[in-house]
Design an enzyme around this catalytic site. Structure first.
Site, PDB file in Angstrom:
ATOM      1  N   THR A  33      21.986 -18.103   9.927  1.00  0.00           N
ATOM      2  CA  THR A  33      23.415 -18.782  10.190  1.00  0.00           C
ATOM      3  C   THR A  33      23.278 -19.819  11.177  1.00  0.00           C
ATOM      4  OG1 THR A  33      24.273 -17.413  11.761  1.00  0.00           O
ATOM      5  CG2 THR A  33      24.578 -16.622   9.419  1.00  0.00           C
ATOM      6  N   LEU A  67      28.141 -21.733  10.840  1.00  0.00           N
ATOM      7  CA  LEU A  67      29.255 -21.114   9.746  1.00  0.00           C
ATOM      8  C   LEU A  67      28.634 -19.666   9.141  1.00  0.00           C
ATOM      9  CD1 LEU A  67      32.056 -22.173   9.030  1.00  0.00           C
ATOM     10  CD2 LEU A  67      31.340 -23.240   7.151  1.00  0.00           C
ATOM     11  N   HIS A  68      28.604 -18.655  10.221  1.00  0.00           N
ATOM     12  CA  HIS A  68      27.971 -17.414   9.827  1.00  0.00           C
ATOM     13  C   HIS A  68      28.241 -16.726   8.432  1.00  0.00           C
ATOM     14  CE1 HIS A  68      26.931 -17.341  13.913  1.00  0.00           C
ATOM     15  NE2 HIS A  68      28.057 -17.740  14.360  1.00  0.00           N
ATOM     16  N   ASP A  69      29.916 -16.248   8.633  1.00  0.00           N
ATOM     17  CA  ASP A  69      30.145 -15.349   7.625  1.00  0.00           C
ATOM     18  C   ASP A  69      30.117 -15.585   6.070  1.00  0.00           C
ATOM     19  OD1 ASP A  69      30.402 -13.486   9.659  1.00  0.00           O
ATOM     20  OD2 ASP A  69      32.690 -13.835   9.758  1.00  0.00           O
TER      21      ASP A  69
END
Ligand code: BDR
Ligand code: CA
Length: 310
Positions: free
Chosen positions: A194, A239-241
């Site tokens: 990420t 923008l991890h998720d």
């Protein structure tokens, strides 16, 4: 046929983008959204998930509230990243769609029992409390899970809430241990991936022009960029998720290794660390597909194109 998924989440701006990506993608059938305490307390995550569904024009989406605290620890939250509401940025109307009256854990158990075995994928993008509680309460559901694709952990990148631990795993390490030990097909999107999915001015402007959800998405990324840019000295913010949902749509965007990953629950210093045997030196059996690489251009192109469909 669309793949059936349940998103388990603590929105959170990046969680919100993950939900929008799922709602915009015909490859996925979102059976429900289960909320957990994490970035902000449960009351706010359950509210934010519904704000996001209404923003997408999808008020029929079922949203369930789940566990309001980790299995055995005090809740740690992340308002310093996500703001007081968890969804700071453009102010959006309070939701009018209802919260379902079933507990999220009951929904997880009932759904996994009702659907044919091996047809429901779980996408946890917050602390793993709901998933672990469901597994503890109803172990019969474990072999019925098709796959778990989660955001959590970090290895070469270290941690983001402590030097050793990533937030989602750190908040409820005992829950994470239950999930990683469950012998369910497991895909892990750690910080190693990420932190390569960084926003940039051009990417945020791309979001801003992406249909009716665009301005809100751009305002969210604008908001949390401030914190991350200062922390990492980078040009943008991770923008991890949404990486989890992008993986379900286009797995070729990611590369990783099937390895052993253990969760540290004993040490105060490294609590919540994902000890990933990337070099396969431990002799321990692999239990996770631990991702390490991403085609970031492809990822942002997919995201922008899909958000514009809503
Ligand atoms: C994770 O922690 C949360 O703050 C984000 O929503 C993401 O799920 C990143 O460490
Ligand atoms: Ca999250």
């Amino acid at each position: 046929m669309a793949r059936k998924i349940i998103i388990d989440t603590d929105p959170g701006q990046d969680d919100a983008v993950a939900i929008l990506l799922a709602l915009a993608s015909p490859e996925l059938e979102l059976l429900g959204i289960t909320c957990v305490a994490g970035n902000v307390p449960l009351e706010l995550t359950a509210k934010n998930a519904r704000i996001v569904c209404e923003l997408a024009g999808r008020p029929e989406t079922r949203v369930f509230a789940g566990c309001d605290a980790p299995l055995s620890r005090k809740l740690v939250t992340a308002e310093h990243v996500h703001g007081k509401t968890g969804l700071d940025g453009l102010t959006l109307p309070d939701p009018t769609m209802p919260l379902q009256d079933r507990h999220a854990v009951d929904f997880l158990i009932d759904t996994l029992r009702a659907e044919p075995a091996g047809t429901v994928t779980l996408c946890p993008i917050g602390p793993l409390t709901n998933i672990a509680t469901a597994m503890q309460r109803a172990p019969d559901i474990i072999p019925r899970i098709q796959e778990i694709v989660l955001m959590g952990g970090g290895y070469f990148e270290g941690g983001n809430i402590t030097p050793a631990a990533e937030f989602n795993i750190y908040v409820d390490p005992e829950a994470a241990k239950i999930v990683f030990d469950a012998k369910v097909p497991l895909v892990v999107m750690p910080l190693d991936v990420t932190h390569k999915a960084l926003t940039s001015r051009a990417r945020v402007e791309g979001f801003r022009n992406a249909g009716r959800v665009g301005p809100a998405v751009a305002s969210w990324t604008d908001f949390f960029e401030r914190f991350d840019k200062e922390k990492y000295g980078s040009e943008g913010a991770p923008l991890h998720d949404p990486c989890t949902i992008a993986y379900l749509i286009k797995p070729d965007l990611f590369t990783g290794r099937h390895i052993n990953v253990e969760i540290e629950t004993g040490s105060d210093l490294t609590l919540g660390m994902t000890v990933a045997d990337w070099w396969r030196v431990s002799g321990r059996a692999p239990n996770a597909h631990f991702m390490g690489g991403i085609d970031d251009e492809g990822f942002f192109a997919l995201l922008t194109e899909r958000l514009a469909r809503l």
